[in-house]
Design a protein around this motif. Structure first.
Motif: not given
Length: 455
Positions: A1-26
Motif C-alpha cells: 500500500m502507498v498512502l499519501a498523507k498530504t497534498e503533493g506529487q508522487l513519482a512511481l519509478d516501477m509498478v509491477s502487478l503480478f498474479p499470486e499464482k505463478t508457474f511452480k509458484n516461483r
C-alpha cells in the motif's frame, strides 16, 4: 500500500502487478497458463533473449545480462529495437530457473560486441547501422561473457556463483551452450570481435559449446562469410536463420542432405513460414521431417518468435498469441508440439514408401530408445488424400493397435480469439501390422506411435 498523507506529487519509478499464482509458484515467476503451454511441448532447450534485441539499437541498447539479475526494481529497463519496453522483470535468473523447471537446457545469446546492423532505422532511410565496441572496451566485455558462465555454472563460493546462490540457487544451472551474436552483418569489425570472444571462452571454458552466427538469411554474402568464419575457427555449431514462404520450405526439403557430415553442425535458431494458417504449419512439418533425417547435421532447431501479446506486436507470424485472459495456440504450435513430444534418437530409412516424384509428400521414421516406440510422421501438403505404405519388417514384434494423432483441415484455416479450437490435433487408435497402407488426409500431419516388443 502507498498512502499519501498530504497534498503533493508522487513519482512511481516501477509498478509491477503480478498474479499470486505463478508457474511452480516461483517468486517473480511466469504466468502459469502460458508457461504450462511451453512445458507441454517438452522442449529440449530454450533460446533467450532471442533476436535483434540481443545486439540492440546501438551499442548503448545491447542486451547486457548483468542488468537483468538482482532485485527487479534495480534492473535496467529499456526500449528495444522493436519498439517495445522491457522491464527486465523476466531476466536471466527467471529464464534459467524456468528452463530447469521444465527440463530444458538454457541457450543464452550474448552480443558479439557489435550492435544490430539495423540500428537507428537503416531498414528505412538513414540510420547508424552496425557499430562495434572499441578495442579498449573489449577486455571488459569479454570478462562480462565469462562472468555469465561463472554465474550459471560456478561454485557458490565464486564471485558470480555467489550472486546466483544469493538469488536462491546454490547449485549449478549446468550451462552447456552459449550463442555469440545474432544474425549479424559479417563485417571485419564483427569478425575480429567474435574471434576474441570465442577464443577467450574456449581457453577458459572448453566444455562450453560456442554457437556462431551466419547472418539473417538462408543464403547470400553474410551466410557465406559466416560459414567461412566457422570453418576457419572450427566452430562446433552455427546459428542459421530464415523466414520464408511455405513454398520455399516445400522446395527445400532436402537442403541439409547436401551438407558435409563431419563439419560444423547447424542450429536452426530462427525459422518459420510467413503465416499462422494450417498450410504454413504443414509446410513446416514437411520441413521438420528433413531435419529429422539430417539429425547428424542439424543438432538443434527452434521456431521463432515464440510469444506475442494481442495488439502489442508488429510481427504477425508467431507461435503463441495471448491476451490477459486467453491463449491462442496456432497450428504452428501444434506441429511443433507433435514433433517435440514424439522425438527419437535413431532415424530409419525406407520404412515409409510414397510416390517419390510427388513433392507434396514427406515422411520420417524414428525410434524412441527410452520407450522402444516406433514413431512415424507423415505429411501431405496437397488438397487430396495420398497413399503411403509402412514396412516395419526391420523392427521386432509390434502391437496391433497404435496411437494416431492428426492435424488437418483447409489450407487457409487458422485459430482466432473468436475460435480458439478451429484447428487442433485429434488422437485416436489405428490398426497396424508389419506392413500396412495409409491414406494421408489432405493438408495434414499424421503421427503414428507404435509399441513394439509386446508379449
Amino acid at each position: 500500500m502507498v498512502l499519501a498523507k498530504t497534498e503533493g506529487q508522487l513519482a512511481l519509478d516501477m509498478v509491477s502487478l503480478f498474479p499470486e499464482k505463478t508457474f511452480k509458484n516461483r517468486p517473480n515467476g511466469l504466468r502459469a497458463d502460458l508457461a504450462q503451454k511451453l512445458a507441454d511441448m517438452k522442449p529440449a532447450f530454450i533460446r533467450f533473449p532471442g533476436g535483434c534485441l540481443v545486439h540492440g539499437d546501438g551499442l548503448g541498447n545491447m542486451y547486457r545480462w548483468k542488468n537483468t539479475i538482482g532485485p527487479v526494481e534495480q534492473r535496467k529497463a529499456q526500449r528495444n529495437i522493436w519498439g517495445y519496453h522491457q522491464t527486465a522483470g523476466l531476466g536471466y535468473f527467471e529464464y534459467f530457473q524456468f528452463c530447469e523447471d521444465i527440463g530444458a537446457k538454457p541457450l543464452p545469446v550474448v552480443p558479439a560486441a557489435v550492435s544490430c546492423q539495423n540500428s537507428g532505422g537503416t531498414w528505412r532511410i538513414g540510420g547508424t547501422g552496425q557499430k562495434a565496441l572499441s578495442a579498449s572496451e573489449m577486455d571488459e566485455y569479454i570478462q562480462e561473457v565469462l562472468d555469465l558462465i561463472e554465474w550459471a555454472n560456478g561454485p557458490a563460493t565464486s564471485e558470480w556463483g555467489a550472486k546466483r546462490a544469493a538469488a536462491g540457487h546454490p547449485e549449478s544451472f549446468n550451462l552447456e551452450y552459449i550463442g555469440v551474436g545474432n544474425e549479424d552483418k559479417i563485417t571485419p569489425e564483427f569478425e575480429e570481435r567474435f574471434k576474441m570472444i570465442f577464443e577467450a571462452i574456449k581457453a577458459k571454458h572448453p566444455e562450453i559449446t560456442v554457437i556462431g552466427t551466419v547472418g539473417p538469411f538462408h543464403s547470400g554474402e553474410d551466410f557465406e562469410k559466416g560459414w567461412k568464419i566457422a570453418e576457419d575457427l572450427k566452430l562446433q555449431m552455427v546459428d542459421e536463420h530464415y523466414y520464408v514462404q511455405p513454398e520455399w520450405l516445400m522446395a527445400n526439403l532436402h537442403r541439409y542432405d547436401k551438407y558435409p557430415r563431419s563439419s560444423t553442425k547447424v542450429y536452426l535458431g530462427e525459422y518459420a513460414s510467413w503465416g499462422n494458417k494450417l498450410k504454413n504449419a504443414i509446410a513446416e512439418a514437411a520441413y521438420l521431417t528433413g531435419l529429422e533425417r539430417n539429425g547428424d547435421v542439424v543438432h538443434l532447431a527452434s521456431y521463432a518468435p515464440l510469444l506475442a501479446k494481442k495488439g502489442f506486436t508488429q510481427w504477425t507470424t508467431d507461435m503463441i498469441f495471448f491476451d490477459n485472459v486467453n491463449i491462442l495456440l496456432t497450428p504452428n504450435y501444434h506441429v511443433q508440439k507433435m514433433f517435440m513430444t514424439n522425438q527419437g534418437e535413431t532415424w530409419f530409412d525406407k520404412v515409409i514408401s510414397k510416390n517419390e516424384s510427388d513433392t507434396t509428400l514427406a515422411a520420417s521414421c524414428v525410434l524412441d530408445s527410452k520407450t522402444g516406440d516406433i514413431i512415424l510422421k507423415i505429411v501431405n501438403y496437397s488438397d487430396t488424400g495420398k497413399p503411403m505404405k509402412a514396412n516395419l519388417g526391420k523392427f521386432g514384434k509390434i502391437a496391433a493397435q497404435a496411437e494416431k494423432t492428426i492435424l488437418s483441415g483447409q489450407p487457409d484455416d487458422e485459430n482466432t480469439f473468436e475460435n480458439l479450437q478451429k484447428i487442433v490435433p485429434v488422437t485416436s487408435s489405428i490398426e497396424v501390422a508389419k506392413s500396412f497402407d495409409y491414406i494421408a488426409p489432405p493438408m495434414s500431419l499424421t503421427v503414428i506411435r507404435i509399441k513394439q516388443n509386446v508379449k
